[in-house]
Design a protein around this motif. Structure first.
Motif, mmCIF file in Angstrom:
data_model
loop_
_atom_site.group_PDB
_atom_site.id
_atom_site.type_symbol
_atom_site.label_atom_id
_atom_site.label_comp_id
_atom_site.label_asym_id
_atom_site.label_seq_id
_atom_site.Cartn_x
_atom_site.Cartn_y
_atom_site.Cartn_z
ATOM 1 N N UNK A 1 40.879 41.463 40.419
ATOM 2 C CA UNK A 1 42.109 41.772 39.684
ATOM 3 C C UNK A 1 42.890 42.897 40.352
ATOM 4 N N UNK A 2 42.173 43.905 40.854
ATOM 5 C CA UNK A 2 42.839 45.025 41.523
ATOM 6 C C UNK A 2 43.534 44.570 42.802
ATOM 7 N N UNK A 3 42.927 43.646 43.518
ATOM 8 C CA UNK A 3 43.502 43.158 44.770
ATOM 9 C C UNK A 3 44.663 42.200 44.555
ATOM 10 N N UNK A 4 44.513 41.308 43.574
ATOM 11 C CA UNK A 4 45.427 40.174 43.482
ATOM 12 C C UNK A 4 46.180 40.089 42.153
ATOM 13 N N UNK A 5 45.873 40.973 41.188
ATOM 14 C CA UNK A 5 46.529 40.892 39.895
ATOM 15 C C UNK A 5 46.169 39.649 39.116
ATOM 16 N N UNK A 6 44.994 39.091 39.397
ATOM 17 C CA UNK A 6 44.557 37.841 38.774
ATOM 18 C C UNK A 6 43.215 38.043 38.084
ATOM 19 N N UNK A 7 43.139 37.635 36.824
ATOM 20 C CA UNK A 7 41.883 37.714 36.081
ATOM 21 C C UNK A 7 41.057 36.459 36.337
ATOM 22 N N UNK A 8 39.791 36.649 36.672
ATOM 23 C CA UNK A 8 38.904 35.508 36.894
ATOM 24 C C UNK A 8 37.473 35.943 36.656
ATOM 25 N N UNK A 9 36.648 35.036 36.187
ATOM 26 C CA UNK A 9 35.234 35.317 35.963
ATOM 27 C C UNK A 9 34.497 35.399 37.302
ATOM 28 N N UNK A 10 33.437 36.213 37.362
ATOM 29 C CA UNK A 10 32.684 36.337 38.618
ATOM 30 C C UNK A 10 32.202 35.006 39.179
ATOM 31 N N UNK B 1 28.889 45.101 40.737
ATOM 32 C CA UNK B 1 28.200 44.558 39.568
ATOM 33 C C UNK B 1 28.863 43.229 39.239
ATOM 34 N N UNK B 2 28.338 42.546 38.219
ATOM 35 C CA UNK B 2 28.961 41.293 37.826
ATOM 36 C C UNK B 2 30.408 41.473 37.424
ATOM 37 N N UNK B 3 30.645 42.384 36.479
ATOM 38 C CA UNK B 3 32.022 42.610 36.054
ATOM 39 C C UNK B 3 32.856 43.209 37.188
ATOM 40 N N UNK B 4 32.174 43.924 38.108
ATOM 41 C CA UNK B 4 32.871 44.551 39.221
ATOM 42 C C UNK B 4 33.544 43.550 40.143
ATOM 43 N N UNK B 5 32.936 42.369 40.293
ATOM 44 C CA UNK B 5 33.563 41.321 41.111
ATOM 45 C C UNK B 5 34.936 40.977 40.527
ATOM 46 N N UNK B 6 34.984 40.840 39.202
ATOM 47 C CA UNK B 6 36.252 40.529 38.538
ATOM 48 C C UNK B 6 37.235 41.688 38.634
ATOM 49 N N UNK B 7 36.724 42.931 38.466
ATOM 50 C CA UNK B 7 37.583 44.111 38.569
ATOM 51 C C UNK B 7 38.234 44.184 39.948
ATOM 52 N N UNK B 8 37.426 43.985 40.979
ATOM 53 C CA UNK B 8 37.938 44.078 42.339
ATOM 54 C C UNK B 8 38.967 42.984 42.604
#
Length: 315
Positions: A206-215, A197-204
């Protein structure tokens, strides 16, 4: 447009609602207007503003069909990401018509299949030509995730509702295993929608890299070839291919799989290079069987409105 066939169709998303007029199954694209949900108290307010804006009298509307991003039961739906209640009876009263339908947004996309121009379809996975009444499958990625089969029967088209985004993420992708506790929903459950999903791109990401970013920023960085974003995009596409393959085996859509939604369109340039087709086909001893199913991306942003008009013209 004739006075007996004029219909109002609407597509309610998580952020915006689009409204248009249709003549039978044909949506008149020049009448499409977009409204921000946050500026309105409900669909009734949006419709009233649309009618006033276009100078359309409510009594001229012979029917209405609304597609919404959330579950629908007995003509009543509540949006998944917005506190609006969509009621078939209330809509009918507001527009003085008893020809009213409320559909889940993916159901509306299902009713659009077969009415979408070839120019608005991009083949992601080729497959054999489909028989005339073969089942199809629509998979949507946008604010959320959902999927629904499409059946053409002697009684008309049947598009049953679904909440496919809330099943669990696939265990076949081992890279996901150490990330699952970071990809859970509000109930602590690692559902498909928390990635696809849109937010899922950001979740994934962050989970991979520990970095918050907008889709949108992540997608821009994918386009620029930035390594972290590329790793996120590649895993996202593999998960999408795996989940789409699972849904295909569940429903056997020999009439084709159709990917819809804004997130799908954003990833369209990256599907081939990130291995979507390989992940879609990778089903062990059923991998060869998967060659019977084509996958196309729908790039028509108004397909849900077309589906609403098509459905309404047959009720």
């Amino acid at each position: 447009m004739t006075s007996t066939s004029l219909a109002l169709v609407a597509d309610i998303g998580g952020t915006n609602t689009r409204v248009a007029l249709a003549d039978g199954p044909q949506v008149h694209l020049e009448t499409v207007a977009r409204f921000k949900n946050a500026e309105h108290g409900g669909i009734g307010d949006v419709i009233a503003r649309y009618l006033a804006q276009t100078g359309t009298r409510s009594e001229a509307i012979s029917g209405t069909c609304v597609a919404m991003a959330g579950p629908v039961h007995d003509g009543v739906g509540t949006l998944t990401n917005l506190d609006w209640r969509i009621d078939k009876a209330v809509l009918g009263d507001a527009l003085s018509t008893d020809r009213v339908a409320v559909l889940n947004d993916l159901q509306a996309q299902g009713h659009a299949i077969g009415r979408i121009a070839e120019a608005d379809l991009t083949v992601a996975v080729p497959g054999p030509a489909a028989a005339e009444h073969a089942a199809a499958l629509v998979i949507g990625l946008g604010t959320g995730f959902n999927a629904c089969p499409v059946f053409d029967t002697d009684m008309g088209r049947f598009v049953p509702p679904s909440e496919a985004g809330h099943v669990s993420l696939p265990t076949s992708i081992t890279e996901l295993h150490p990330l699952l506790d970071k990809l859970v929903d509000g109930g602590g459950y690692p559902s498909v929608e928390e990635v696809l999903s849109g937010r899922g791109v950001s979740h994934l990401h962050a989970a991979l890299h520990g970095e918050q970013a907008e889709p949108a920023a992540i997608l821009d960085r994918i386009g620029a070839g930035e390594a972290r974003a590329e790793a996120t995009g590649a895993l996202f596409v593999r998960i999408l291919g795996d989940v789409a393959g699972n849904l295909t085996l569940t429903h056997l859509p020999f009439g084709g799989v159709y990917l819809v939604g804004g997130v799908t369109r954003a990833f369209l340039p990256h599907l081939a290079r990130f291995g979507f087709a390989e992940a879609f086909h990778n089903k062990g001893r059923f991998s060869d069987f998967m060659a019977q199913f084509s996958v196309s991306v729908v790039t028509d942003d108004y397909a849900a409105l077309t589906g609403c008009a098509g459905h309404l013209s047959h009720i």
